[in-house]
Design an enzyme around this catalytic site. Sequence first.
Site, PDB file in Angstrom:
ATOM      1  N   TYR A 216       0.578  -2.213 -12.190  1.00  0.00           N
ATOM      2  CA  TYR A 216      -0.861  -2.168 -12.467  1.00  0.00           C
ATOM      3  C   TYR A 216      -1.104  -1.401 -13.772  1.00  0.00           C
ATOM      4  O   TYR A 216      -1.916  -0.473 -13.811  1.00  0.00           O
ATOM      5  CB  TYR A 216      -1.620  -1.515 -11.311  1.00  0.00           C
TER       6      TYR A 216
ATOM      7  N   GLU B 139       4.416  -6.328   2.037  1.00  0.00           N
ATOM      8  CA  GLU B 139       4.238  -6.895   0.690  1.00  0.00           C
ATOM      9  C   GLU B 139       3.841  -5.801  -0.301  1.00  0.00           C
ATOM     10  O   GLU B 139       2.715  -5.764  -0.786  1.00  0.00           O
ATOM     11  CB  GLU B 139       3.244  -8.066   0.706  1.00  0.00           C
TER      12      GLU B 139
ATOM     13  N   GLY C 215       0.778  -1.234   0.000  1.00  0.00           N
ATOM     14  CA  GLY C 215       0.000   0.000   0.000  1.00  0.00           C
ATOM     15  C   GLY C 215       0.809   1.284   0.000  1.00  0.00           C
ATOM     16  O   GLY C 215       0.247   2.371   0.141  1.00  0.00           O
TER      17      GLY C 215
ATOM     18  N   GLY D  24       3.730  -3.652  -3.823  1.00  0.00           N
ATOM     19  CA  GLY D  24       3.720  -3.950  -5.253  1.00  0.00           C
ATOM     20  C   GLY D  24       4.013  -2.682  -6.035  1.00  0.00           C
ATOM     21  O   GLY D  24       5.081  -2.495  -6.605  1.00  0.00           O
ATOM     22  N   ARG D  25       3.042  -1.748  -5.998  1.00  0.00           N
ATOM     23  CA  ARG D  25       3.128  -0.548  -6.833  1.00  0.00           C
ATOM     24  C   ARG D  25       4.433   0.222  -6.626  1.00  0.00           C
ATOM     25  O   ARG D  25       5.097   0.603  -7.593  1.00  0.00           O
ATOM     26  CB  ARG D  25       1.930   0.366  -6.521  1.00  0.00           C
TER      27      ARG D  25
ATOM     28  N   CYS E 191     -12.967   3.656 -29.223  1.00  0.00           N
ATOM     29  CA  CYS E 191     -14.201   4.398 -29.480  1.00  0.00           C
ATOM     30  C   CYS E 191     -14.954   4.590 -28.174  1.00  0.00           C
ATOM     31  O   CYS E 191     -16.090   4.113 -28.026  1.00  0.00           O
ATOM     32  CB  CYS E 191     -15.064   3.638 -30.474  1.00  0.00           C
TER      33      CYS E 191
HETATM   34  C1  LIG Z   1      -3.116  -8.560   0.046  1.00  0.00           C
HETATM   35  C2  LIG Z   1      -2.360  -7.538  -0.723  1.00  0.00           C
HETATM   36  N1  LIG Z   1      -1.050  -7.359  -0.460  1.00  0.00           N
HETATM   37  C3  LIG Z   1      -0.308  -6.452  -1.128  1.00  0.00           C
HETATM   38  C4  LIG Z   1      -0.882  -5.670  -2.124  1.00  0.00           C
HETATM   39  C5  LIG Z   1      -0.011  -4.692  -2.846  1.00  0.00           C
HETATM   40  O1  LIG Z   1      -0.454  -3.392  -2.680  1.00  0.00           O
HETATM   41  P1  LIG Z   1       0.362  -2.178  -3.325  1.00  0.00           P
HETATM   42  O2  LIG Z   1       0.602  -2.531  -4.747  1.00  0.00           O
HETATM   43  O3  LIG Z   1      -0.534  -1.007  -3.151  1.00  0.00           O
HETATM   44  O4  LIG Z   1       1.636  -2.050  -2.561  1.00  0.00           O
HETATM   45  C6  LIG Z   1      -2.240  -5.812  -2.417  1.00  0.00           C
HETATM   46  C7  LIG Z   1      -2.879  -4.998  -3.446  1.00  0.00           C
HETATM   47  O5  LIG Z   1      -4.036  -5.029  -3.703  1.00  0.00           O
HETATM   48  C8  LIG Z   1      -2.993  -6.777  -1.697  1.00  0.00           C
HETATM   49  O6  LIG Z   1      -4.291  -6.975  -1.956  1.00  0.00           O
END
Ligand SMILES: Cc1ncc(COP(=O)(O)O)c(C=O)c1O
Length: 384
Positions: free
Chosen positions: A357, A257, A224, A259-260, A328
């Site tokens: 994403y 954990e 997050g 991601g973004r 379109c």
């Molecule tokens: C369970 C869980 N962990 C980690 C993430 C990664 O979140 P972010 O990409 O915002 O860091 C998500 C994203 O939806 C998630 O659902």
Amino acid sequence: MITPAVETAARTAPLPAYVYDLDHLDGHVAAIAATMRAGPGRVEIHYAAKANPDEGVLATVARHVDGVEVASGGELAHVRRVLGPDVPVAFGGPGKTDEELAAAVRHADRVHVESRHELRRLAAAARAAGVTAQVLLRVNVPGGPGGVLRMGGGPSPFGMDPGEIDACVAELPPEIALVGVHAHLASGLDAADCAAQGRAVLDWAGGFAARHAVALAEVVIGGGMNVDYTRPDEGFDWAAYRAALRLPDRGPTVRIEPGRAITAYSGWYVIDVLDLKRSAGEWFAICRGGTHHLRTPVAKGHDQPFTVLPTGAGPGHAGPVTVVGQLCTPKDVLARRVPVDRIAVGDRVVFALAGAYAWNISHHDFLMHPPPTLLRVGGGADQV
Ligand SMILES: Cc1ncc(COP(=O)(O)O)c(C=O)c1O
């Protein structure tokens, strides 16, 4: 904003194209890992593969993190194929099928359990496979600081209310080893809010462990970490986040954990201007590509930051321009009324922050336009 290797690729690649700079990614993740691993306490990083499961990206990130978080049987199989059997993998996410639970007990190192019903089904899968499942119970901690994409802190399909977690502990089947608790309450949090959320989870986990007299080896406090699409050159403040977590020297392993905030900065989407026109006083650049390749700005409601490479000819336009794709639908907008020094037909437009994403959340087949070229630069990577 654009690395030299990406600029070279962006000037020559067949368009549309995605360009991943694996050297840039390597340096970025290495710096995050160094910051998070500095004491006190022990922090592990699992990369949330859903942000970008590209093979080159996965292999680069895996050099620096402790494992990978997957959220489907498809991601689990993909990550195992790309990274092999040894990388630690945690399987999370709602709505796991029986097939996914069977795969999880055999091929994942941890399972994040979303409900009591799922715990019972997981126990059955473990029994059938003759193994013990290593489990973290996903808790929906009440309250919390909010965030752009809220997944907990209030009514939610994700995780369990604290009372349900208590009930899980009371009926733990013998095939389940309770390793810890897991939470991911929101995405899009700045360092202070993200740390406050992590602290709330850690405090709750401490009380839970004491109440049940169980030792929790691991507490996952989620991802997050925010990526600010209005300030592409400013990253999440990992050092401030690490300090604000206020971890003691001893305690459970704390796992994040993200991601973004890991991969967003190392991907670019490149398209070229096919047409430039004025409509009711506003200028539009219509480009080869669109939100079927890069859905991120529509999904999040922002303007995707971009740079114009002046590779075209013609008079062009200076001033605010809305950059759209070939679909379109009036929703096919990548950036709206953004001032530019000049944009002309034939110019290449390079969108930043397209490494998370982005391609993988887009509706690729709508209108059957060709897919983008995928280029990986750096990291000894070959063009694919
Ligand atoms: C369970 C869980 N962990 C980690 C993430 C990664 O979140 P972010 O990409 O915002 O860091 C998500 C994203 O939806 C998630 O659902």
